[in-house]
Enzyme design. Structure first.
Site, mmCIF file in Angstrom:
data_model
loop_
_atom_site.group_PDB
_atom_site.id
_atom_site.type_symbol
_atom_site.label_atom_id
_atom_site.label_comp_id
_atom_site.label_asym_id
_atom_site.label_seq_id
_atom_site.Cartn_x
_atom_site.Cartn_y
_atom_site.Cartn_z
ATOM 1 C CE LYS A 222 -4.417 -1.805 1.476
ATOM 2 N NZ LYS A 222 -5.430 -1.945 2.531
ATOM 3 N NE ARG A 256 -7.777 -8.159 0.713
ATOM 4 C CZ ARG A 256 -7.367 -7.358 -0.262
ATOM 5 N NH1 ARG A 256 -6.387 -6.513 -0.061
ATOM 6 N NH2 ARG A 256 -7.954 -7.401 -1.443
HETATM 7 C C1 8Y7 Z 1 -8.204 -4.271 2.225
HETATM 8 C C2 8Y7 Z 1 -9.266 -5.090 1.847
HETATM 9 C C3 8Y7 Z 1 -8.487 -4.050 0.096
HETATM 10 C C4 8Y7 Z 1 -7.854 -4.231 3.600
HETATM 11 C C5 8Y7 Z 1 -9.625 -5.825 3.987
HETATM 12 C C6 8Y7 Z 1 -5.653 -3.089 -1.634
HETATM 13 C C7 8Y7 Z 1 -10.446 -5.601 -0.296
HETATM 14 C C8 8Y7 Z 1 -6.958 -2.428 -1.601
HETATM 15 N N1 8Y7 Z 1 -7.713 -3.635 1.120
HETATM 16 N N2 8Y7 Z 1 -9.974 -5.875 2.708
HETATM 17 N N3 8Y7 Z 1 -9.430 -4.940 0.504
HETATM 18 N N4 8Y7 Z 1 -8.588 -5.034 4.447
HETATM 19 N N5 8Y7 Z 1 -10.283 -6.569 4.893
HETATM 20 O O1 8Y7 Z 1 -4.663 -2.312 -1.797
HETATM 21 O O2 8Y7 Z 1 -6.964 -3.514 4.071
HETATM 22 O O3 8Y7 Z 1 -5.519 -4.313 -1.537
HETATM 23 S S1 8Y7 Z 1 -8.363 -3.533 -1.581
#
Ligand code: 8Y7
Length: 277
Positions: A222, A256
């Site tokens: 990020k 994640r």
């Molecule tokens: C997150 C996310 C994204 C996060 C959760 C990216 C779908 C943006 N970021 N879900 N999703 N937490 N739970 O850069 O931080 O991956 S999308």
């Protein structure tokens, strides 16, 4: 042991788990939509499972700042065939990254094991459908919408504001019939936050654990990492790992990430050392 059911499989959340990101959008933030076809989605899934992922997070709506919204039908068409194909071939927990009630319902029918909602079940019908699935839900904090969230985000105190929001969503969930022990909290790194907000939220991960919930964190590649290091998205792995290591030490248990193997290996050592007498 703290075994939590994720649909047809259980995970021991006393140990760390890696959630591998599978974007099925044509415009994904950092893989350029390279895994858009069913075939490449399955190859990417197989690789992430071999590398030790416990969960595959399938998402069909880009929530990157400024991304265009997708229709419900588009999202259903992108996400459901991929979930069906993964559950047919692999013994793995599939998480559905969606805010759309109909997508949650379809995914649950196809044996998805977790609802991952960046809008914390705020969309029309989402609370009711999530309750009816009996699945665990990850409630994430976002300030504003993906279109507006990076315009001057401002908090009284970011940790207590985000905690108050998440606890209000926990209340809404309980009123809708979703028990507390099915809820996982996520501060939403990068969703309506400055660098200082993001850093403070990672530093205070323990605050969210102490509310009595498991914590999931999404730091992978990020902007926060790029801002600290001055590096583009394809060079953020080491920084991502440092931030995730810090979140682990402060109690996060689901990570994640795009890069599964480096995180599985790092977390194996960290958790082994923490468990040594
Ligand atoms: C997150 C996310 C994204 C996060 C959760 C990216 C779908 C943006 N970021 N879900 N999703 N937490 N739970 O850069 O931080 O991956 S999308």
């Amino acid at each position: 042991m703290s075994l939590i059911p994720f649909g047809d499989k259980s995970l021991d959340l006393s140990l760390p788990h890696v959630m591998g990101i599978l974007n099925v959008t044509p415009d994904s933030f950092s893989d350029g939509g390279a895994f858009n076809s069913l075939d490449s989605a399955l190859r990417q899934t197989e690789r992430m499972i071999q590398e030790g992922a416990s969960i595959i997070d399938v998402g069909g709506e880009s929530t990157r700042p400024g991304a265009a919204p997708v229709s419900v039908q588009q999202e259903l068409d992108r996400v459901l065939p991929v979930i069906e194909a993964i559950k047919k071939r692999f013994d793995i927990v599939v998480s559905v990254d969606t805010s759309t009630a109909d997508v949650m319902k379809g995914a649950a029918f196809l044996n998805a094991g977790l609802i991952n909602d960046v809008r914390a079940l705020e969309r029309e019908g989402a609370l009711e459908v999530a309750a009816s699935t009996n699945l665990p839900v990850c409630l994430m904090h976002m300030k504003g919408t993906p279109q507006t969230m990076q315009d001057q985000p401002d908090y009284h105190s970011v940790v207590s504001d985000v905690a108050a929001y998440l606890l209000a969503r926990v209340d809404a969930c309980e009123k809708a019939g979703i028990e507390r022990d099915r809820l996982i909290l996520d501060v939403g790194i990068g969703f309506g936050k400055t660098l200082a907000h993001n850093l403070s939220l990672v530093k205070h991960t323990e605050h969210f654990r102490k509310l009595g919930f498991e914590v999931l964190v999404g730091l992978s590649r990020k902007t926060m990492i790029g801002e600290v290091l001055g590096l583009p998205v394809e060079e953020r792995l080491y920084g991502t790992m440092g931030a995730n290591a810090s979140a682990y030490m402060k109690g996060a248990r689901i990570f994640r990430v795009h890069d599964v193997r480096p995180h599985v290996e790092m977390l194996a050592l960290m958790s082994r050392i923490e468990r040594e007498v």
